[in-house]
Enzyme design. Structure first.
Site, PDB file in Angstrom:
ATOM      1  CG  PHE A 196      -1.880   1.249   0.991  1.00 22.36           C
ATOM      2  CD1 PHE A 196      -2.876   1.035   0.353  1.00 22.36           C
ATOM      3  CD2 PHE A 196      -1.323   2.366   1.919  1.00 22.36           C
ATOM      4  CE1 PHE A 196      -3.818   2.295   0.194  1.00 22.36           C
ATOM      5  CE2 PHE A 196      -2.334   3.442   1.694  1.00 22.36           C
ATOM      6  CZ  PHE A 196      -3.588   3.425   0.975  1.00 22.36           C
ATOM      7  CG  ASP A 252       5.829   3.954   1.368  1.00 21.93           C
ATOM      8  OD1 ASP A 252       5.833   4.662   2.627  1.00 21.93           O
ATOM      9  OD2 ASP A 252       5.081   3.604   0.989  1.00 21.93           O
ATOM     10  CE  LYS A 265      -0.233   6.984   6.529  1.00 20.06           C
ATOM     11  NZ  LYS A 265      -1.461   7.846   5.974  1.00 20.06           N
TER      12      LYS A 265
END
Length: 401
Positions: A141, A226, A255
């Site tokens: 994801f 990531d 984030k």
């Protein structure tokens, strides 16, 4: 004040149904607790998928944002501003790299990393134009843009959004042999999550990340990590790659970099990688804006103390010890994760992940399900042991364990 039912009806009537949120309406939050429109409090055990590592309304971050709000919030990159150089310098130093390319969201950062790898492949490695390949892992994801869903194996994210962007090869996560076979002379990068969050907090086999690092170095391929969910303290280290002593060529961050205050993301690498960009080839109106830089600088300063990595380690050991006691008793079939991050597979006899999440919500605890039978637990790193234990007690109650 609107009731919960009124607010949900209004949202359902006037917003696209691209989410299926739990039936509560948050009105305020502080630390690890959120309060809904009717005054009921909930323990946040999700932390905005790690965007809220430092809790809701963290005073240091709010003060940094407020001070910057009084000065200047946006210039665009058409001009320099006085927070930009410090942000790039400090983030590069935190990562042990030389250059930073700031964006806003995680998906933007992944897209930027894809462009970076392709340009590096053509201009530095010498791959023929239009032939660059990037190897990715199944069950990944990385976001939901059209390019990113082109290499997703999640049918909900991918189906009916084609035609899909070419140039990606998918291999099983954790399989070094498959990865080695997929890398060719036209491969420019391997893009991986050090821990797959959305897939259920999947931790790769020991030695996998170090094996990826060795393979990519040998084959002259970029290793792009990531760390949008796994990075910035969540696993007990600044970056999840550190658990195997690995330093990738490219960090992709987001984030928690914005402290739960503003969206901030970045691609961080050395000059021989990010130096391929020239003016006009990539950009963002809001990327690297003064407000974002001010908040992110405070995030970086907080991470430099090691306090939050230490809390994630100590409380994470406690979290996993308690969760593993539930395995094999008919309530939980497996627990995975690292630091203050866990994927808990619920025995189907006790309900789906969604049903367990709804029951926990009724008891004042907020988590999120994924892939049917799994719930994810990722509280803010500022959570107290007492609150963590209270949340776990509600989980045991719901599971009848």
């Amino acid at each position: 004040m609107s009731t919960t039912a009124d607010a949900i009806r209004a949202a359902d009537a006037h917003s696209a149904h691209n989410y299926h949120p739990l039936p509560l309406v948050v009105a305020s939050a502080e630390g690890t607790w959120m309060t809904d429109v009717e005054g009921r409090r909930y323990l946040d055990m999700l932390a905005g998928y790690s965007a809220l590592n430092f809790g809701h309304g963290n005073r240091r971050l709010i003060d940094a944002a407020r001070a910057q709000l009084e000065r200047v919030t946006l210039t665009s990159r058409a001009f320099h501003h006085d927070r930009f150089a410090d942000f790039c310098t400090e983030l590069a130093a935190l990562c042990g790299k030389e250059m930073v390319l700031p964006m806003n969201t995680g998906a933007e950062a992944v897209e930027t990393a894809v462009k970076t790898a392709r340009k590096w492949g053509y201009e530095v490695k010498g791959v023929p134009d239009g032939h660059a390949k990037i190897v990715v892992a199944a069950d990944n994801f990385h976001g939901r843009t059209t390019t990113i869903v082109s290499f997703s194996t999640d049918h909900e994210a991918r189906d009916h959004f084609g035609p899909y962007t070419p140039g990606f090869e998918i291999v099983p996560y954790g399989d070094l042999t498959a990865l080695a076979h997929a890398v060719t002379e036209n491969t420019v990068a391997v893009l991986l999550e050090p821990i797959q969050g959305e897939a259920g907090v999947l931790v790769p086999p020991a030695g996998y990340l170090s094996g990826v690092r060795e393979l990519t170095r040998e084959r002259n391929v970029l290793f792009m990590a990531d760390e949008i969910q796994s990075g910035l303290g969540r696993t007990g280290r600044t970056f999840a790659c550190e658990h195997e002593g690995v330093v990738p060529d490219v960090y992709i961050l987001g984030k928690a970099l914005g402290g739960g205050v503003v969206p901030v993301s970045a691609v961080v690498a050395d000059r021989d990688v990010l130096g391929v960009f020239r003016p006009g080839e990539h950009g963002s109106t809001f990327g690297g804006n003064p407000l974002a830089c001010a908040v992110a600088l405070e995030v970086i300063a907080m991470l430099r103390t090691g306090e939050f990595q230490g809390r994630a380690t100590e409380l994470g050991e406690h979290l996993h010890r308690e969760l593993n006691l539930l395995v094999g008793g008919g309530a939980v079939t497996a627990v995975r994760g690292r630091g203050l991050w866990a994927g808990v597979d619920i025995d189907p006899s006790r309900g789906t992940g969604r049903e367990i999440s709804e029951k926990l919500m009724e008891l004042g605890v907020l988590v999120k399900d994924t892939h049917g039978s799994t719930i994810r637990i990722a509280p803010p790193l500022v959570i107290s042991k007492e609150d963590l234990d209270w949340g776990l007690a509600q989980l045991r109650s719901v599971l009848g364990a």
